[in-house]
Write a protein that holds these residues in place. Sequence first.
Motif, PDB file in Angstrom:
ATOM      1  N   VAL A 466      55.002  76.227  60.805  1.00 27.61           N
ATOM      2  CA  VAL A 466      53.640  76.610  61.170  1.00 27.61           C
ATOM      3  C   VAL A 466      52.636  75.893  60.271  1.00 27.61           C
ATOM      4  CG1 VAL A 466      52.005  78.527  61.297  1.00 27.61           C
ATOM      5  CG2 VAL A 466      54.340  78.824  62.130  1.00 27.61           C
ATOM      6  N   LYS A 467      52.932  75.813  58.984  1.00 34.94           N
ATOM      7  CA  LYS A 467      52.030  75.118  58.050  1.00 34.94           C
ATOM      8  C   LYS A 467      51.878  73.656  58.420  1.00 34.94           C
ATOM      9  CE  LYS A 467      53.221  74.304  53.695  1.00 34.94           C
ATOM     10  NZ  LYS A 467      53.489  74.524  52.250  1.00 34.94           N
ATOM     11  N   ALA A 468      52.974  73.033  58.823  1.00 32.39           N
ATOM     12  CA  ALA A 468      52.907  71.631  59.232  1.00 32.39           C
ATOM     13  C   ALA A 468      52.042  71.461  60.479  1.00 32.39           C
ATOM     14  CB  ALA A 468      54.315  71.099  59.486  1.00 32.39           C
ATOM     15  N   LYS A 469      52.023  72.465  61.324  1.00 28.29           N
ATOM     16  CA  LYS A 469      51.251  72.362  62.561  1.00 28.29           C
ATOM     17  C   LYS A 469      49.761  72.607  62.342  1.00 28.29           C
ATOM     18  CE  LYS A 469      51.124  74.046  67.326  1.00 28.29           C
ATOM     19  NZ  LYS A 469      51.145  72.699  67.910  1.00 28.29           N
ATOM     20  N   VAL A 470      49.416  73.629  61.556  1.00 32.25           N
ATOM     21  CA  VAL A 470      47.999  73.999  61.427  1.00 32.25           C
ATOM     22  C   VAL A 470      47.349  73.451  60.161  1.00 32.25           C
ATOM     23  CG1 VAL A 470      48.444  76.101  62.739  1.00 32.25           C
ATOM     24  CG2 VAL A 470      48.431  76.208  60.232  1.00 32.25           C
ATOM     25  N   GLY A 471      48.155  73.018  59.184  1.00 33.07           N
ATOM     26  CA  GLY A 471      47.600  72.531  57.925  1.00 33.07           C
ATOM     27  C   GLY A 471      47.615  73.601  56.856  1.00 33.07           C
ATOM     28  N   THR A 472      47.728  73.160  55.599  1.00 33.79           N
ATOM     29  CA  THR A 472      47.846  74.091  54.474  1.00 33.79           C
ATOM     30  C   THR A 472      46.644  75.013  54.362  1.00 33.79           C
ATOM     31  OG1 THR A 472      49.184  72.461  53.273  1.00 33.79           O
ATOM     32  CG2 THR A 472      48.206  74.246  51.983  1.00 33.79           C
ATOM     33  N   GLU A 473      45.440  74.462  54.510  1.00 35.51           N
ATOM     34  CA  GLU A 473      44.240  75.278  54.352  1.00 35.51           C
ATOM     35  C   GLU A 473      44.133  76.348  55.435  1.00 35.51           C
ATOM     36  OE1 GLU A 473      40.788  72.840  54.102  1.00 35.51           O
ATOM     37  OE2 GLU A 473      41.435  71.803  52.271  1.00 35.51           O
ATOM     38  N   GLU A 474      44.559  76.028  56.642  1.00 29.96           N
ATOM     39  CA  GLU A 474      44.430  76.963  57.758  1.00 29.96           C
ATOM     40  C   GLU A 474      45.436  78.105  57.657  1.00 29.96           C
ATOM     41  OE1 GLU A 474      42.613  78.446  61.195  1.00 29.96           O
ATOM     42  OE2 GLU A 474      41.999  76.849  59.824  1.00 29.96           O
ATOM     43  N   MET A 475      46.478  77.948  56.844  1.00 29.51           N
ATOM     44  CA  MET A 475      47.504  78.989  56.751  1.00 29.51           C
ATOM     45  C   MET A 475      46.925  80.331  56.309  1.00 29.51           C
ATOM     46  SD  MET A 475      50.510  78.256  57.827  1.00 29.51           S
ATOM     47  CE  MET A 475      51.699  79.340  57.030  1.00 29.51           C
ATOM     48  N   ASP A 476      45.861  80.312  55.533  1.00 29.02           N
ATOM     49  CA  ASP A 476      45.256  81.571  55.101  1.00 29.02           C
ATOM     50  C   ASP A 476      44.708  82.370  56.272  1.00 29.02           C
ATOM     51  OD1 ASP A 476      45.820  81.113  52.454  1.00 29.02           O
ATOM     52  OD2 ASP A 476      43.882  80.195  52.002  1.00 29.02           O
ATOM     53  N   ALA A 477      44.411  81.692  57.383  1.00 29.65           N
ATOM     54  CA  ALA A 477      43.848  82.370  58.557  1.00 29.65           C
ATOM     55  C   ALA A 477      44.914  82.775  59.569  1.00 29.65           C
ATOM     56  CB  ALA A 477      42.808  81.462  59.228  1.00 29.65           C
ATOM     57  N   PRO A 479      47.815  84.874  60.999  1.00 29.48           N
ATOM     58  CA  PRO A 479      48.466  86.172  60.771  1.00 29.48           C
ATOM     59  C   PRO A 479      49.968  86.010  60.554  1.00 29.48           C
ATOM     60  CG  PRO A 479      47.086  86.204  62.767  1.00 29.48           C
ATOM     61  CD  PRO A 479      47.205  84.776  62.344  1.00 29.48           C
ATOM     62  N   PHE A 480      50.526  86.808  59.663  1.00 31.72           N
ATOM     63  CA  PHE A 480      51.969  86.755  59.444  1.00 31.72           C
ATOM     64  C   PHE A 480      52.724  87.086  60.734  1.00 31.72           C
ATOM     65  CE2 PHE A 480      52.406  87.482  54.548  1.00 31.72           C
ATOM     66  CZ  PHE A 480      51.528  86.425  54.336  1.00 31.72           C
ATOM     67  N   GLY A 481      52.121  87.917  61.566  1.00 26.72           N
ATOM     68  CA  GLY A 481      52.761  88.234  62.839  1.00 26.72           C
ATOM     69  C   GLY A 481      52.927  87.020  63.728  1.00 26.72           C
ATOM     70  N   ALA A 482      51.978  86.077  63.654  1.00 19.66           N
ATOM     71  CA  ALA A 482      52.093  84.839  64.426  1.00 19.66           C
ATOM     72  C   ALA A 482      53.217  83.968  63.872  1.00 19.66           C
ATOM     73  CB  ALA A 482      50.767  84.081  64.397  1.00 19.66           C
ATOM     74  N   ILE A 483      53.383  83.977  62.552  1.00 23.61           N
ATOM     75  CA  ILE A 483      54.476  83.209  61.939  1.00 23.61           C
ATOM     76  C   ILE A 483      55.817  83.824  62.315  1.00 23.61           C
ATOM     77  CG2 ILE A 483      55.436  82.407  59.738  1.00 23.61           C
ATOM     78  CD1 ILE A 483      52.533  82.653  58.609  1.00 23.61           C
ATOM     79  N   ALA A 484      55.867  85.150  62.350  1.00 25.35           N
ATOM     80  CA  ALA A 484      57.089  85.830  62.789  1.00 25.35           C
ATOM     81  C   ALA A 484      57.390  85.501  64.249  1.00 25.35           C
ATOM     82  CB  ALA A 484      56.946  87.337  62.601  1.00 25.35           C
ATOM     83  N   LEU A 485      56.355  85.451  65.086  1.00 23.00           N
ATOM     84  CA  LEU A 485      56.552  85.112  66.491  1.00 23.00           C
ATOM     85  C   LEU A 485      57.076  83.689  66.626  1.00 23.00           C
ATOM     86  CD1 LEU A 485      56.336  85.838  69.461  1.00 23.00           C
ATOM     87  CD2 LEU A 485      53.907  85.248  69.387  1.00 23.00           C
ATOM     88  N   TYR A 486      56.598  82.795  65.784  1.00 21.91           N
ATOM     89  CA  TYR A 486      57.114  81.426  65.797  1.00 21.91           C
ATOM     90  C   TYR A 486      58.616  81.410  65.493  1.00 21.91           C
ATOM     91  CZ  TYR A 486      57.535  76.429  64.973  1.00 21.91           C
ATOM     92  OH  TYR A 486      57.927  75.110  65.045  1.00 21.91           O
ATOM     93  N   GLY A 487      59.043  82.220  64.513  1.00 23.94           N
ATOM     94  CA  GLY A 487      60.472  82.281  64.181  1.00 23.94           C
ATOM     95  C   GLY A 487      61.300  82.802  65.334  1.00 23.94           C
ATOM     96  N   TYR A 488      60.802  83.837  66.006  1.00 22.06           N
ATOM     97  CA  TYR A 488      61.512  84.397  67.156  1.00 22.06           C
ATOM     98  C   TYR A 488      61.629  83.373  68.277  1.00 22.06           C
ATOM     99  CZ  TYR A 488      62.168  87.328  71.324  1.00 22.06           C
ATOM    100  OH  TYR A 488      62.619  87.865  72.504  1.00 22.06           O
ATOM    101  N   VAL A 489      60.537  82.678  68.571  1.00 16.12           N
ATOM    102  CA  VAL A 489      60.555  81.676  69.645  1.00 16.12           C
ATOM    103  C   VAL A 489      61.441  80.494  69.258  1.00 16.12           C
ATOM    104  CG1 VAL A 489      59.120  80.062  70.970  1.00 16.12           C
ATOM    105  CG2 VAL A 489      58.335  82.404  70.561  1.00 16.12           C
ATOM    106  N   ASP A 490      61.498  80.168  67.977  1.00 16.50           N
ATOM    107  CA  ASP A 490      62.393  79.102  67.517  1.00 16.50           C
ATOM    108  C   ASP A 490      63.846  79.458  67.808  1.00 16.50           C
ATOM    109  OD1 ASP A 490      63.102  76.678  65.836  1.00 16.50           O
ATOM    110  OD2 ASP A 490      64.035  78.253  64.635  1.00 16.50           O
ATOM    111  N   LYS A 491      64.209  80.706  67.576  1.00 19.82           N
ATOM    112  CA  LYS A 491      65.567  81.160  67.867  1.00 19.82           C
ATOM    113  C   LYS A 491      65.841  81.097  69.367  1.00 19.82           C
ATOM    114  CE  LYS A 491      68.493  84.906  68.740  1.00 19.82           C
ATOM    115  NZ  LYS A 491      68.549  85.848  69.876  1.00 19.82           N
ATOM    116  N   LEU A 492      64.898  81.586  70.172  1.00 18.76           N
ATOM    117  CA  LEU A 492      65.053  81.517  71.626  1.00 18.76           C
ATOM    118  C   LEU A 492      65.195  80.079  72.098  1.00 18.76           C
ATOM    119  CD1 LEU A 492      62.360  84.079  72.888  1.00 18.76           C
ATOM    120  CD2 LEU A 492      64.820  84.450  72.706  1.00 18.76           C
ATOM    121  N   SER A 493      64.357  79.202  71.560  1.00 19.25           N
ATOM    122  CA  SER A 493      64.333  77.806  71.996  1.00 19.25           C
ATOM    123  C   SER A 493      65.633  77.092  71.677  1.00 19.25           C
ATOM    124  CB  SER A 493      63.160  77.072  71.327  1.00 19.25           C
ATOM    125  OG  SER A 493      61.925  77.659  71.679  1.00 19.25           O
TER     126      SER A 493
END
Length: 546
Positions: A466-477, A479-493
């Motif tokens: 996620v950090k690679a996609k949005v950039g280090t500075e944007e990571m503060d904005a 939500p951790f829930g979005a990062i968790a959703l990325y992990g779930y979709v990564d497993k599905l994918s």
Amino acid sequence: MKQWRKRNDALGTVNRGDPCESGLCTLCTSDCKGKCETWLSSLMGRKLLYPLHFGETTSGSASVTAEGAGYHALRIQGHAYGAEGLPEGLSNDPDDCIFPNVSIETSFGTETETKCRVPIMTGALGSTFIAEKYWNSFAVGAAICGFPIVIGENVVGVDRNSVLDNGTISSAPELERRIDIFQRYYDGYGGIIIQMNVEDSRNGVARYLAEKYCDDVIIELKWGQGAKDIGGEIQVSDLQYARFLNERGYVVDPDPFNQLSVASFENKSLTSFARHSRLGATGILSSDELRERFSESVRELRELGFKRITLKTGAYGMEALALAIKCASENNLDLLTVDGAGGGTGMSPWNMMEQWGIPSLQLHAKTWEYCNMLEKNGITVPDISLAGGFAREDHIFKALALCSPYAKLVCMGRAPMIPGFLGSNIEGVFKPDKKAELFGQWEKLPATVRENGTSPEEIFAGWEAVKAKVGTEEMDAIPFGAIALYGYVDKLSCGLQQFMAGARKFSTPSIHRSDIMAANLETAEVTGIPYLTDAQNDLAKTILLS
């Protein structure tokens, strides 16, 4: 009644409550500390595809028989040679035909194509408070992952800050907030779908959206859902809010202006009021009239400027299913979502969920049959999304195969919400000053989370991606829930890519009904999918006698 496995010692997952076919508990709570497969996938991503403790264990499946008709009684067919659907630039060389090269992208639409990085979409996240509270996680995660998210019905009507002038919406801050959050991270994949019901139509939501967003959104007309056959519902525990909703034109039960109800509320024997939406099409008396009125509704939306229009139908009987398919076809709709019984909800009567409607497998099998009838008669078939109790990568493959080539997406309701709950609870621990704003419910990290790490970077397998996609500075904005959703979709994918590679299908359009088998004769009869030993049996005998 079949009992689903509560514990999987190979993956290290366990259900807190009673599991259903999807692997989720029948009652999924936002404060849950784990750890069903979806919950744990949100932290571990694709690592959860494999059994625990490699090098120290061996594992073996117990899933070799199936009782009753359901998606659990379909098995995925492997093939020993060939490679179909290779993406452009790939050859059939073994160095190219590896599972990471499988394309799981999809698209839907008639004149305007909506592209998706993964063949999933969310269910409708509407006026339930749980959808509102965790929307940021859901929307940001969907935009980053590149799949469609649906804003459900009644969002405008229940918003106390929205403004109606002479019964027509002139300001809708909550609806705008939801759209804008998704659009901030939208990069051309996925999309935002906004659902309309009777009250939304009366309130002029479509016109409001046309003036402010139009081409940026997809409009969805709603006939029903798999969880209930009455209108959308929420509960409110505030008397004044219940009265506000009643004055907005909703059905509120019990009547918040009735003195008996008020007295019961004051003495606390009544603790909440239920807000209900109205049934659609009550004044229509024939299927022909329904088709005509539906076409009028679509024409009105197109005159407002909407290029993309979809339809959501529920677990009704065969006539309603045929009408939905026919109406979608006649009106060039971009997508038809068919939601079977066995799916999820934010609020529905429990016994209604248990006892009404056509279960998903049977409904989806008939969807394929009816679409195939249209195609054979030269009639355009709408793109299809299948919903009703899906949570894993095998579910996605089976659904796409069962309704191939018409199914483009699998609609998931409750499962993608779990990462939002989990991430918000974790973020609330790390940011206690924002805990209330995040709707975090934990005071400290539970042992189930600490097993994966003690910092966000350790805990979330998807953090760096996620950090690679949005950039280090944007990571503060983010939500951790979005990062968790990325992990779930990564497993599905990753899991879906592996199933597809084993079936020698290297892109989603190449998935076919011949890629699944029925594990019992009942399921074979219901679906038209051959029984295990009947599938490819003619080919086998030809080889033996050649």
